[in-house]
Design an enzyme around this catalytic site. Sequence first.
Site, PDB file in Angstrom:
ATOM      1  N   THR A   1       1.245  54.064   5.128  1.00 50.97           N
ATOM      2  CA  THR A   1       2.493  53.347   4.883  1.00 50.97           C
ATOM      3  C   THR A   1       2.231  52.345   3.775  1.00 50.97           C
ATOM      4  O   THR A   1       1.496  51.368   3.969  1.00 50.97           O
ATOM      5  CB  THR A   1       2.955  52.620   6.161  1.00 50.97           C
ATOM      6  OG1 THR A   1       3.304  53.601   7.135  1.00 50.97           O
ATOM      7  CG2 THR A   1       4.156  51.737   5.876  1.00 50.97           C
TER       8      THR A   1
ATOM      9  N   LYS B   1      10.261  55.923   5.092  1.00 52.93           N
ATOM     10  CA  LYS B   1       9.400  55.400   6.164  1.00 52.93           C
ATOM     11  C   LYS B   1       9.703  53.914   6.410  1.00 52.93           C
ATOM     12  O   LYS B   1       9.844  53.464   7.561  1.00 52.93           O
ATOM     13  CB  LYS B   1       7.935  55.586   5.768  1.00 52.93           C
ATOM     14  CG  LYS B   1       6.937  54.669   6.424  1.00 52.93           C
ATOM     15  CD  LYS B   1       6.730  54.958   7.904  1.00 52.93           C
ATOM     16  CE  LYS B   1       5.710  53.961   8.478  1.00 52.93           C
ATOM     17  NZ  LYS B   1       5.547  54.048   9.909  1.00 52.93           N
TER      18      LYS B   1
END
Lengths: 292, 292, 292, 292
Positions: B94, B169
Amino acid sequence: MEVGFIGLGAMGSHMAANLVKAGHVVHVWNRGRAAVDRLVALGAKACAIPRDAMRGDVVVSMLSGDVAARAVFIDGKVLDAENASKTVHVDMSTISVAFAKELTALHAKKQVAYVAAPVFGRPQAAKAGTLNIVVAGPDEAVERALPLLAHLGQVFRLGEKPQHASVVKIAGTLMIGCALEAMAESAALVESHGVRASDFFNIVNNTMFAAPVYQSYGAIIAERRDVSVPAGLALAERDINLALAAGADENVSLPFASQLRDNLLDARAHSDADRDWSFALANVARRRGGLT
Amino acid sequence: MEVGFIGLGAMGSHMAANLVKAGHVVHVWNRGRAAVDRLVALGAKACAIPRDAMRGDVVVSMLSGDVAARAVFIDGKVLDAENASKTVHVDMSTISVAFAKELTALHAKKQVAYVAAPVFGRPQAAKAGTLNIVVAGPDEAVERALPLLAHLGQVFRLGEKPQHASVVKIAGTLMIGCALEAMAESAALVESHGVRASDFFNIVNNTMFAAPVYQSYGAIIAERRDVSVPAGLALAERDINLALAAGADENVSLPFASQLRDNLLDARAHSDADRDWSFALANVARRRGGLT
Amino acid sequence: MEVGFIGLGAMGSHMAANLVKAGHVVHVWNRGRAAVDRLVALGAKACAIPRDAMRGDVVVSMLSGDVAARAVFIDGKVLDAENASKTVHVDMSTISVAFAKELTALHAKKQVAYVAAPVFGRPQAAKAGTLNIVVAGPDEAVERALPLLAHLGQVFRLGEKPQHASVVKIAGTLMIGCALEAMAESAALVESHGVRASDFFNIVNNTMFAAPVYQSYGAIIAERRDVSVPAGLALAERDINLALAAGADENVSLPFASQLRDNLLDARAHSDADRDWSFALANVARRRGGLT
Amino acid sequence: MEVGFIGLGAMGSHMAANLVKAGHVVHVWNRGRAAVDRLVALGAKACAIPRDAMRGDVVVSMLSGDVAARAVFIDGKVLDAENASKTVHVDMSTISVAFAKELTALHAKKQVAYVAAPVFGRPQAAKAGTLNIVVAGPDEAVERALPLLAHLGQVFRLGEKPQHASVVKIAGTLMIGCALEAMAESAALVESHGVRASDFFNIVNNTMFAAPVYQSYGAIIAERRDVSVPAGLALAERDINLALAAGADENVSLPFASQLRDNLLDARAHSDADRDWSFALANVARRRGGLT
């Protein structure tokens, strides 16, 4: 069963119709006559004043909030109807926790059984008889109402205090509002980086957020569907203000609710008063980010 | 297939293990040696430096954020590995949208195929191979990676630009945070009026919000389950700060994200740094309302 | 001059006393008798009901908000007093913009001259005759009131519409609240880094912010002076809610006001209901940051 | 006195000029050559690299933030200049608290005396020598710098820790931002009810808020004066982000700062990047309320 029904608005008219179709004798009252006539055409019996509908085994009321409910129950002296104490009054309106407590006291004084049964669901669900109904009140009274409520949707029981149903309804609606704002902000965020909101929702709303609220409103937000709802924002503001008021009653601050309140005003200032709040909140988020 | 795997943390160790179990030859590197040894015991091959893992058909990386990824990819000059241009680099970390863009440019310069594939899911899902994987990158590169990713979870494709996977995300995690805060506030609200949060969630999380995020975190919040997650808040803050940064990149303000940021700080100031963020945010909402 | 005076609370008792001392014949009414007696001891004349005070050249009222004002003016039918139309009614209460409009219409209907003259200043300033008075109403009526108001403080005229004075009072109080929260947050910030708030305020409140609001409240905040004000928070909440309501009337969202509302609730949940709002807001900011 | 001066931007050029005019020998460096030439024309001596300006009794630096300061002090190895340890380095830049701590450690290591002396005031005040200067550092070093600082403005001493000056500067600027937003919201509120903002500010900013910040910015807001400030919002965002970062360092949440951050993004999304932040924030408040 012989029942009374008070309030034939966008929700109540469908609910009363379902009771008529289920074979009950339904005495209906509404502030406007047209809605009464439509129900009579289906087989209901018309009442001239609210008090006349306060009869039978169960009386259902479905009014648009504290103001309307106060006008009927308090000013209209519905509980003074001759046979009021023989019925069970099931109020399905969305009202403040404070007013639910006031009504509890008033019903006790007038010796009328009182059940609060606010609902989650929009007019389509009312029509389909698939509302989610939160029921709280004395057991005996609730038991009498259950067969009737079964025609209107799924029942969730919550004990004996009517105001508990009220706060659950209010908190649940707050959660809906938060979900809308969360989608509105997220949609603006991904769009600002070149991703279509529909592509984004296709992922998250089919996995982690695979729930009705996200899927139905997500589509409106992604597709910028201009869903017209007369006085839609006023209704949304009523609900968020109920949450803020219920919080203030017990000193509970609700920062997401405060933000929602501010954003609904922003929407109203930009001509979205008659839109679904999902559409309106998404417009606010996009407009702030210069995405149009 | 011969593959590289960089980063064996709480997520990566499970993911690499799944690739080993699926029969792939996996060259693993991690900053700490212990995690490497555990993977070698399962059949993986150890690499002394990140660059050594930059080999085979596909190289997967799973690092804890921009800082760690920058240390490995930029400072560690991983893309300068001899056969880097023959592999496809699938970064599942991420990272910020800005860094995803920077990595895209760097890979282009070094002629290494770059696919971004961040995931939704916690370590249990990584272990079970049930992650939700958002994949974006050049078609040919993605095609090569797909068989491998199939061992790790469900794949959602999102076009050719890696940063699009990154923003999806980030926005998805923002939506999770918003759901947690919405539940935290609602739980405080109903509790302040005498309703158990579990009774409330039993209604809304089995109907309108019948989705994994609500049901799993709702239980933690309702039961005040003191879920220990080492550095849990730091991770949550990283994610919310990524959302705020991605918004700022494009002038998109995200008021719910700002509120989450503030509340996570409040939680950290009250000793919840090592708790799951659902528990921590619920504590904040209850504490503010004087509910303890 | 012969005047009436309605409402002898923390503010009104000082103001009426100043009029008596200035040599006017003052007919006073108050809900509680004790305050009336104190004024009579100074030379005022007692009235048994509010309507009896509706006499003379000018009638001043100073009530604690919409609820009290409505009870007196509407329910108490003050404007139906025999000689009401010969007086000028100067209402110095802090009331909502909406109620100011309603009063304007009511006075017009009853043919009583109506001037709104809400004040900035605390009881000490009322006592000292140094209030800042915002006056709006028909010129002729204002002219008649001015000599009297000169005994109470400094007058600022604002045209002919009474509700304009109301919104100015409300907006000014919002600015005070914002200044308090700004100081509360800044004090927490510098303290968390080891700087005394008093050292900080000594710099900024003697230069850029060298104004009464900052200097008086800054001292309370810096020294954590536990200033007792009975129902202090209720008064502050009333004022912030007036701002939020005035904003909502015209679709104007006021995010700082919303934040103040939330923080005042937090303060109330932590036992600061009877404290000055500067002290209470500073406690909130420090408590959130774990500074105690 | 022989002094060095690093950084001749909108602020530094005036400050260095004042030192030249006061008769000091000033060795100046700036990233762009034009500003150096202008100072040389006034009598300063040009330096080719920053390190050359690290000479004399005192070296003043005035750079645009952490990034610029890091480039000069760390990357430019200014502290490695031959006679660095004989000077006192007075950094007047606005930098983060964290970077102030880092610089303290670095100066200690290099045995260079370090004084932090950030300022309040805009370029006009720099020109007029009327800045408000917050000074923190070792007493002996501060004493040496004081005669020089006297040419630049009024000095406020704050003890021996340089980072204390940094956090005071940051918190003071946060208070300015809060005052602007408070005025922006209040102006929108009164205007929505038909009151001119200038009439409102004439009252409150000449009484309770009779302070420079309110009076100067209040006029801009009331008159909607389109004040052009190249990269004005970027500077404002830098300052608010410094406050948020300083808060996060110590777990202190600053809700007003978060709101300011969001509103500055909104302003940037609406083409006000090159405006004074008072004008920009007022536009945000009015636009949200539909007032244009």
